[in-house]
Motif scaffolding. Structure first.
Motif, PDB file in Angstrom:
ATOM      1  N   VAL A  16       0.853  -1.190   0.000  1.00 40.67           N
ATOM      2  CA  VAL A  16       0.000   0.000   0.000  1.00 40.67           C
ATOM      3  C   VAL A  16       0.885   1.235   0.000  1.00 40.67           C
ATOM      4  CG1 VAL A  16      -2.014  -1.058   1.060  1.00 40.67           C
ATOM      5  CG2 VAL A  16      -0.213  -0.160   2.535  1.00 40.67           C
ATOM      6  N   SER A  17       0.430   2.270  -0.680  1.00 36.62           N
ATOM      7  CA  SER A  17       1.281   3.432  -0.893  1.00 36.62           C
ATOM      8  C   SER A  17       0.500   4.731  -0.769  1.00 36.62           C
ATOM      9  CB  SER A  17       1.911   3.347  -2.289  1.00 36.62           C
ATOM     10  OG  SER A  17       2.570   4.549  -2.614  1.00 36.62           O
ATOM     11  N   LEU A  18       1.136   5.716  -0.141  1.00 36.95           N
ATOM     12  CA  LEU A  18       0.609   7.084  -0.084  1.00 36.95           C
ATOM     13  C   LEU A  18       1.487   8.031  -0.905  1.00 36.95           C
ATOM     14  CD1 LEU A  18      -0.150   7.244   3.756  1.00 36.95           C
ATOM     15  CD2 LEU A  18      -1.823   6.948   1.918  1.00 36.95           C
ATOM     16  N   PHE A  19       2.369   7.469  -1.734  1.00 41.18           N
ATOM     17  CA  PHE A  19       3.326   8.293  -2.479  1.00 41.18           C
ATOM     18  C   PHE A  19       2.638   9.243  -3.456  1.00 41.18           C
ATOM     19  CE2 PHE A  19       6.439   5.278  -0.915  1.00 41.18           C
ATOM     20  CZ  PHE A  19       7.580   6.057  -0.776  1.00 41.18           C
ATOM     21  N   ASP A  20       1.610   8.769  -4.150  1.00 42.79           N
ATOM     22  CA  ASP A  20       0.951   9.629  -5.145  1.00 42.79           C
ATOM     23  C   ASP A  20       0.358  10.870  -4.485  1.00 42.79           C
ATOM     24  OD1 ASP A  20       1.614   7.970  -7.201  1.00 42.79           O
ATOM     25  OD2 ASP A  20      -0.323   6.949  -7.305  1.00 42.79           O
ATOM     26  N   GLU A  21      -0.257  10.682  -3.319  1.00 37.48           N
ATOM     27  CA  GLU A  21      -0.841  11.819  -2.600  1.00 37.48           C
ATOM     28  C   GLU A  21       0.247  12.769  -2.105  1.00 37.48           C
ATOM     29  OE1 GLU A  21      -3.729  12.618   1.251  1.00 37.48           O
ATOM     30  OE2 GLU A  21      -3.761  10.693   0.230  1.00 37.48           O
ATOM     31  N   TRP A  22       1.344  12.207  -1.638  1.00 41.32           N
ATOM     32  CA  TRP A  22       2.476  13.014  -1.155  1.00 41.32           C
ATOM     33  C   TRP A  22       3.029  13.880  -2.277  1.00 41.32           C
ATOM     34  CZ3 TRP A  22       8.131  11.910  -1.399  1.00 41.32           C
ATOM     35  CH2 TRP A  22       8.876  12.599  -0.434  1.00 41.32           C
ATOM     36  N   ILE A  23       3.221  13.266  -3.429  1.00 44.16           N
ATOM     37  CA  ILE A  23       3.776  13.984  -4.570  1.00 44.16           C
ATOM     38  C   ILE A  23       2.779  15.007  -5.118  1.00 44.16           C
ATOM     39  CG2 ILE A  23       4.489  13.687  -6.990  1.00 44.16           C
ATOM     40  CD1 ILE A  23       5.702  11.012  -6.131  1.00 44.16           C
ATOM     41  N   GLY A  24       1.493  14.646  -5.097  1.00 41.56           N
ATOM     42  CA  GLY A  24       0.470  15.509  -5.684  1.00 41.56           C
ATOM     43  C   GLY A  24      -0.070  16.583  -4.768  1.00 41.56           C
ATOM     44  N   ALA A  25       0.567  16.807  -3.609  1.00 40.55           N
ATOM     45  CA  ALA A  25       0.093  17.824  -2.667  1.00 40.55           C
ATOM     46  C   ALA A  25       0.084  19.200  -3.326  1.00 40.55           C
ATOM     47  CB  ALA A  25       0.971  17.835  -1.415  1.00 40.55           C
ATOM     48  N   ALA A  26      -0.882  20.018  -2.917  1.00 36.27           N
ATOM     49  CA  ALA A  26      -1.068  21.333  -3.550  1.00 36.27           C
ATOM     50  C   ALA A  26       0.151  22.231  -3.387  1.00 36.27           C
ATOM     51  CB  ALA A  26      -2.306  22.006  -2.952  1.00 36.27           C
ATOM     52  N   ASP A  27       0.928  22.031  -2.312  1.00 34.05           N
ATOM     53  CA  ASP A  27       2.078  22.902  -2.074  1.00 34.05           C
ATOM     54  C   ASP A  27       3.376  22.347  -2.660  1.00 34.05           C
ATOM     55  OD1 ASP A  27       2.331  20.790  -0.360  1.00 34.05           O
ATOM     56  OD2 ASP A  27       2.618  21.974   1.458  1.00 34.05           O
ATOM     57  N   THR A  28       3.272  21.349  -3.540  1.00 36.97           N
ATOM     58  CA  THR A  28       4.461  20.768  -4.189  1.00 36.97           C
ATOM     59  C   THR A  28       4.460  21.121  -5.671  1.00 36.97           C
ATOM     60  OG1 THR A  28       4.548  18.914  -2.637  1.00 36.97           O
ATOM     61  CG2 THR A  28       5.673  18.633  -4.738  1.00 36.97           C
TER      62      THR A  28
END
Length: 359
Positions: A16-28
């Motif tokens: 399971v991964s949260l990487f996509d959400e981490w990368i796609g954050a509005a402040d990135t």
């Protein structure tokens, strides 16, 4: 400041991964995706960049590999809106906005492929054994998760959960104040590794002066934390929600703007720093009910602990095989060029920092 999380972990249903959400954050708005072989210096590259940026005053969020908590999977510079991430399996990452946001860093260029090719037979054997070990690990995790749910179901009832909810409402009224600009960040604070469970408690300590510890032997803390998170988001607070990769249920909460945190504890996993208040959710279950199921409960808990030990054994075997993979590649990597590229990348980040300050 030591801010450390996991973003991926083994679960009953696979990785399971949260990487996509981490990368796609509005402040990135700037992402470097690293590609390369095992042992090609991905973690070393990120450590070098992070060290240079920290020495120049930038805050760093570190993302570690759940299978090997000594190895980095990513680094984020919140003040720059930028990050670097390992984009290889099992968390394969591809650009959504190539060049505009994401760029590749290919450390495979610094590997002598002709020398590695001479060890093809060994490489195939190790990779085959590695895949088998990963499969065994997931089998154990699935069994442990099923037993955990069985334990929780023995004590879960509407009356008990109503009492948990009332405790949560009392804390919400006392602690959650209104702010502006709600933000939700999802992370994993803990994961099972070869050495057992790893929990980054120091991350909580760094961000939260006031910490509530919630008993979670019977799985009640998500029923406390979910309404607390909802209230905080409605109040406009920044929320860091940390989930249990075994069942994807909320396990820890942090509100940096309030310097407030909630952590789930159980026997053998206590919060090692000062606790503001200990909320004894386990004690909500009537003692006569516990007495009636004590024998079955002890059997399930003992079996669950045994399976977790087996899980750690297979994770240790998986790590050893991964280390052997790295041993195949490491002698044939030009680390001088890896570190030189890291210095150039850090310099680009520092220029970005200056530009942000000037603008």
């Amino acid at each position: 400041m030591a801010i450390r999380y996991f973003l991926g972990a083994n679960s009953p249903s696979g990785f399971v991964s949260l990487f996509d959400e981490w990368i796609g954050a509005a402040d990135t708005d700037k992402v470097y995706i690293i590609k390369g072989t095992p042992g090609s210096g991905k973690s070393s590259f990120m450590r070098k960049v992070a060290l240079i940026l920290e020495e120049n005053g930038e805050a760093v969020e570190y993302i570690y590999c759940s299978a090997d908590p000594d190895s980095l999977d990513g680094i984020r510079f919140p003040g720059l809106g930028a990050l670097i991430v390992d984009g290889t399996a099992p968390h394969v990452i591809e650009p959504q906005y190539p060049c505009a946001v994401e760029s590749y860093i290919n450390l495979g260029e610094f590997v002598d492929s002709d020398a590695v090719r001479l060890q093809k037979e060994r490489l195939v054997r190790v990779l085959t054994e590695h895949r088998q070990s990963v499969s065994e690990t997931r089998r154990c995790i699935a069994a442990a998760a099923a037993l955990q749910e069985n334990i929780h179901s023995l004590v879960r009832s509407k009356d008990v959960l109503d009492k948990v909810a009332r405790r949560a409402r009392g804390v919400i009224r006392r602690e959650i104040t209104k702010e502006t600009g709600c933000t939700l960040r999802k992370r994993y604070l803990n994961a099972i590794s070869a050495s057992g469970e790893t929990v980054f408690w120091d991350t909580v300590k760094e961000q939260c002066e006031k910490v509530y510890a919630l008993d979670n032997s019977f799985g009640f803390s998500p029923y406390f934390l979910n309404p607390t998170m909802t209230a905080a988001l409605e109040a406009g607070q920044e929320v860091i929600a940390c989930y249990n990769p075994f069942d994807n249920k909320l396990e820890h909460l942090m509100f940096p703007g309030l310097s407030l945190g909630f952590v789930s504890i159980r026997p053998g996993r206590a919060y090692p720093y000062k606790v503001y208040r200990h909320i004894r959710l386990d004690a909500i279950v009537p003692s006569e009910h516990i007495r009636g199921i004590r024998q079955k409960l002890r059997f399930l808990q003992k079996t669950h602990a045994s399976i977790l030990r087996e899980t750690s054994f297979y994770m240790g075997r998986t790590k050893a095989l991964h280390d052997e993979l790295e041993d195949i590649y490491v002698p044939h990597v030009d680390f001088g060029r890896v570190y030189s590229l890291a210095e150039d990348t850090a310099a680009a980040f520092l220029r970005r920092s200056v530009e942000k300050t000037e603008n």
